[in-house]
Design a protein around this motif. Structure first.
Motif, mmCIF file in Angstrom:
data_model
loop_
_atom_site.group_PDB
_atom_site.id
_atom_site.type_symbol
_atom_site.label_atom_id
_atom_site.label_comp_id
_atom_site.label_asym_id
_atom_site.label_seq_id
_atom_site.Cartn_x
_atom_site.Cartn_y
_atom_site.Cartn_z
ATOM 1 N N ARG A 371 0.843 -1.216 0.000
ATOM 2 C CA ARG A 371 0.000 0.000 0.000
ATOM 3 C C ARG A 371 0.866 1.250 0.000
ATOM 4 N NH1 ARG A 371 -3.176 -3.067 3.812
ATOM 5 N NH2 ARG A 371 -2.457 -1.806 5.580
ATOM 6 N N LEU A 372 1.963 1.225 0.755
ATOM 7 C CA LEU A 372 2.867 2.385 0.776
ATOM 8 C C LEU A 372 3.434 2.635 -0.621
ATOM 9 C CD1 LEU A 372 4.433 4.577 2.266
ATOM 10 C CD2 LEU A 372 6.171 2.850 2.840
ATOM 11 N N SER A 373 3.814 1.569 -1.312
ATOM 12 C CA SER A 373 4.335 1.717 -2.667
ATOM 13 C C SER A 373 3.280 2.302 -3.597
ATOM 14 C CB SER A 373 4.809 0.353 -3.183
ATOM 15 O OG SER A 373 5.285 0.454 -4.504
ATOM 16 N N ILE A 374 2.027 1.849 -3.438
ATOM 17 C CA ILE A 374 0.934 2.372 -4.277
ATOM 18 C C ILE A 374 0.705 3.851 -3.985
ATOM 19 C CG2 ILE A 374 -1.533 2.202 -4.807
ATOM 20 C CD1 ILE A 374 -1.322 -0.799 -4.149
ATOM 21 N N TRP A 375 0.696 4.233 -2.695
ATOM 22 C CA TRP A 375 0.524 5.644 -2.341
ATOM 23 C C TRP A 375 1.608 6.494 -3.003
ATOM 24 C CZ3 TRP A 375 -3.505 8.032 -0.378
ATOM 25 C CH2 TRP A 375 -4.405 7.355 0.441
ATOM 26 N N LYS A 376 2.849 6.040 -2.921
ATOM 27 C CA LYS A 376 3.965 6.823 -3.469
ATOM 28 C C LYS A 376 3.891 6.929 -4.982
ATOM 29 C CE LYS A 376 7.277 5.996 0.280
ATOM 30 N NZ LYS A 376 8.586 5.379 0.647
ATOM 31 N N LYS A 377 3.491 5.839 -5.636
ATOM 32 C CA LYS A 377 3.392 5.865 -7.093
ATOM 33 C C LYS A 377 2.204 6.699 -7.571
ATOM 34 C CE LYS A 377 5.416 1.232 -7.838
ATOM 35 N NZ LYS A 377 6.447 1.544 -8.836
ATOM 36 N N THR A 378 1.153 6.776 -6.747
ATOM 37 C CA THR A 378 -0.092 7.413 -7.175
ATOM 38 C C THR A 378 -0.099 8.913 -6.934
ATOM 39 O OG1 THR A 378 -1.251 5.346 -6.644
ATOM 40 C CG2 THR A 378 -2.607 7.302 -6.966
ATOM 41 N N ILE A 379 0.513 9.373 -5.854
ATOM 42 C CA ILE A 379 0.493 10.812 -5.532
ATOM 43 C C ILE A 379 1.280 11.587 -6.585
ATOM 44 C CG2 ILE A 379 1.215 12.567 -3.873
ATOM 45 C CD1 ILE A 379 0.798 10.504 -1.659
ATOM 46 N N PRO A 380 0.658 12.508 -7.295
ATOM 47 C CA PRO A 380 1.393 13.288 -8.306
ATOM 48 C C PRO A 380 2.410 14.221 -7.657
ATOM 49 C CG PRO A 380 -0.846 14.127 -8.054
ATOM 50 C CD PRO A 380 -0.772 12.876 -7.232
ATOM 51 N N GLN A 381 3.487 14.476 -8.362
ATOM 52 C CA GLN A 381 4.536 15.349 -7.827
ATOM 53 C C GLN A 381 4.024 16.763 -7.576
ATOM 54 O OE1 GLN A 381 7.823 15.200 -10.567
ATOM 55 N NE2 GLN A 381 8.397 13.102 -10.000
ATOM 56 N N ILE A 409 -6.766 9.808 -3.993
ATOM 57 C CA ILE A 409 -5.822 10.812 -4.493
ATOM 58 C C ILE A 409 -6.497 11.714 -5.523
ATOM 59 C CG2 ILE A 409 -3.707 11.121 -5.846
ATOM 60 C CD1 ILE A 409 -3.261 10.346 -2.930
ATOM 61 N N GLN A 410 -7.338 11.139 -6.364
ATOM 62 C CA GLN A 410 -8.056 11.960 -7.343
ATOM 63 C C GLN A 410 -8.962 12.970 -6.636
ATOM 64 O OE1 GLN A 410 -10.802 9.808 -9.823
ATOM 65 N NE2 GLN A 410 -10.949 11.441 -11.333
ATOM 66 N N TYR A 411 -9.690 12.507 -5.628
ATOM 67 C CA TYR A 411 -10.592 13.389 -4.887
ATOM 68 C C TYR A 411 -9.815 14.511 -4.205
ATOM 69 C CZ TYR A 411 -13.744 14.942 -1.171
ATOM 70 O OH TYR A 411 -14.514 15.709 -0.318
ATOM 71 N N CYS A 412 -8.712 14.164 -3.543
ATOM 72 C CA CYS A 412 -7.922 15.178 -2.834
ATOM 73 C C CYS A 412 -7.289 16.172 -3.812
ATOM 74 C CB CYS A 412 -6.833 14.502 -1.999
ATOM 75 S SG CYS A 412 -7.453 13.543 -0.603
ATOM 76 N N SER A 413 -6.823 15.673 -4.935
ATOM 77 C CA SER A 413 -6.192 16.557 -5.924
ATOM 78 C C SER A 413 -7.189 17.576 -6.462
ATOM 79 C CB SER A 413 -5.616 15.728 -7.078
ATOM 80 O OG SER A 413 -4.624 14.839 -6.612
ATOM 81 N N ILE A 414 -8.413 17.120 -6.731
ATOM 82 C CA ILE A 414 -9.436 18.043 -7.230
ATOM 83 C C ILE A 414 -9.785 19.077 -6.168
ATOM 84 C CG2 ILE A 414 -11.869 18.175 -7.944
ATOM 85 C CD1 ILE A 414 -11.461 15.485 -9.356
ATOM 86 N N GLN A 415 -9.821 18.663 -4.911
ATOM 87 C CA GLN A 415 -10.110 19.600 -3.831
ATOM 88 C C GLN A 415 -9.055 20.701 -3.763
ATOM 89 O OE1 GLN A 415 -13.386 18.549 -3.388
ATOM 90 N NE2 GLN A 415 -13.007 19.298 -1.308
ATOM 91 N N LEU A 416 -7.796 20.301 -3.907
ATOM 92 C CA LEU A 416 -6.730 21.306 -3.862
ATOM 93 C C LEU A 416 -6.731 22.185 -5.101
ATOM 94 C CD1 LEU A 416 -5.726 19.528 -1.452
ATOM 95 C CD2 LEU A 416 -3.415 20.172 -2.165
ATOM 96 N N LEU A 417 -7.005 21.597 -6.264
ATOM 97 C CA LEU A 417 -7.055 22.391 -7.492
ATOM 98 C C LEU A 417 -8.202 23.391 -7.466
ATOM 99 C CD1 LEU A 417 -6.257 19.655 -10.161
ATOM 100 C CD2 LEU A 417 -4.853 21.646 -9.600
#
Length: 444
Positions: A371-381, A409-417
């Protein structure tokens, strides 16, 4: 394949060649000549659709004549009408020629009897030779190239219209075959991905089993043909992917296609299964006939709906449901490509299928380190993170699939954008995880 003037030149050559063949037979029939000679056709380039097809299949003179007769109405609708009008200018019945009228087509369409008349005339031996081309053992049928339309009971089978596979028509005309569109007649969706194997996080044992499928795709032709195993083993390869939703089953199927250069089609079982007796089998037949000899990867998602355990026969519905499973088992076993069944639980699949899988591959929920590897790969820079946000702790605390992590991650990214926050905090991520848990029904 070229679709330029070379293919057009070949089409003109075919029209000229088949016209000479037809007119030659008509001149004999109307006592204008005693015999005639039609030479073999010469194609312009090996890269055109027509030339490539001829090189691949090496049709005999009679086979090519039958193919050309069934093909010409697709490029010149009035082909047969014009020729017959030259010999019967006042019209009239011409039963020997054997053509029929179409539903939408305004011209006349050739039948098996048309092929017999033009190629064989009254020669019984040659007429039988033409009829053999439409047997189930001929490569026309085996490769689903050409067949006769079924006629009413009691009528001669050769009076059926000659039907050429639309894909062959497209290949011969345009030089290429387009991917089939999702429809009632083809209940499968072409799927592909821009991701790579590095983006997929799975246990090492699962990856090793996936590599076995790649090895089969790479080595199967040699094993079957060069090593003479065709008579000993069934064609194709059957694999079961099982595990919770979102653990990478569909992505793996797409990556296998991407890696091997094979198209992947996901089957929509809701379009395949019908409450009407016999319709499910027809839907499956159309699907497998379309896929045969194309090296497609067929991916049956949520396969439990059709590949599930058979029931004891209590009524007519149970009887026909079991017949559907038996028919499906037969088609899957005889398919010469890769079939992947995906299920949430291995126990949901009928044992009759399980015994026939070459590979049964688990897709478990990812462990904390995965799961940690997936989190790291999924979070955009570009996603700003709070300095206090501990991704390792998040991976340890929350049991999530790869798909669920991507949703978060998609939900959080849209919230920040949307400028609701300057960076991603632990509180925001916790709330997003809770939101995902509610969607999955794990909490209320």
């Amino acid at each position: 394949m070229k679709t330029d003037n070379s293919n057009i030149d070949d089409l003109r050559e075919v029209l000229h060649w088949i016209r000479n063949l037809v007119t030659g037979r008509l001149k004999i029939h109307f006592s204008q000549i005693d015999d005639y000679l039609v030479e073999n056709i010469a194609f312009s380039e090996e890269t055109t659709g027509l030339a490539s097809f001829a090189i691949t299949h090496q049709p005999t003179f009679i086979e090519f004549a039958v193919l050309a007769l069934s093909y010409v109405p697709h490029i010149q609708p009035d082909f047969f009408n014009k020729i017959i009008a030259e010999y019967l200018p006042d019209g009239g019945d011409f039963p020997e020629f054997g053509c029929v009228k179409g539903t939408n087509h305004r011209g006349i369409l050739p039948t098996g009897e048309t092929a017999q008349f033009i190629i064989a005339g009254d020669d019984i031996g040659k007429r039988i030779a033409v009829q053999r081309l439409f047997s189930s053992e001929h490569w026309f049928a085996k490769e689903h190239v050409l067949w006769l339309e079924q006629v009413r009971e009691g009528e001669p089978a050769m009076s059926g219209r000659m039907i050429m596979n639309p894909e062959i028509v497209e290949l011969l005309t345009l030089g290429t075959v387009s991917k089939p569109s999702f429809s009632i007649d083809f209940p499968a969706e072409h799927i592909e991905t821009e991701m790579d194997w590095d983006d997929l996080v799975l246990p090492e044992t699962t990856f090793r089993q996936i590599q076995e499928i790649e090895q089969w795709i790479a080595c199967n032709e040699t094993l079957i043909n060069d090593w003479g195993m065709k008579k000993r083993i069934k064609p194709g390869y059957r694999a079961l992917f099982y595990g919770p939703p979102g653990t990478g089953k569909t992505l793996t199927a797409m990556l296998l296609g991407k890696q091997t250069g094979n198209e992947v089609f996901r089957i929509d079982l809701s379009r395949v299964i019908s409450k009407y007796i016999g319709e499910t089998e027809k839907n499956l037949a159309r699907l497998f006939d379309k896929a045969e000899n194309k090296n497609w990867i067929l991916f049956f998602d949520e396969a439990d709906a059709l590949f599930g355990k058979r029931t004891d026969i209590r009524d007519a519905h149970d009887k026909y449901a079991n017949q559907e499973v038996a028919y499906l088992l037969q088609r899957v076993e005889n398919y010469n490509g890769l079939v992947i069944l995906a299920s949430n639980q291995r126990s949901n699949i009928d044992n009759a299928f399980s015994r026939r899988f070459q590979n049964i591959i688990p897709f478990p929920m990812p462990r904390p380190e995965e799961r940690l590897s997936i989190w790291k790969k999924t979070i955009p820079q570009q996603l700003p993170l709070d300095m206090d946000l501990d991704i390792e702790n998040i991976a340890l605390r929350y049991e999530l699939s790869g798909a669920a992590i991507l949703n978060i991650i998609q939900y959080c990214s849209i919230q920040l954008l949307a400028d609701t926050a300057p960076f991603l905090t632990a509180e925001m991520l916790d709330a997003a995880v809770r939101r995902e848990y509610i969607k999955e029904g794990r909490i209320t």
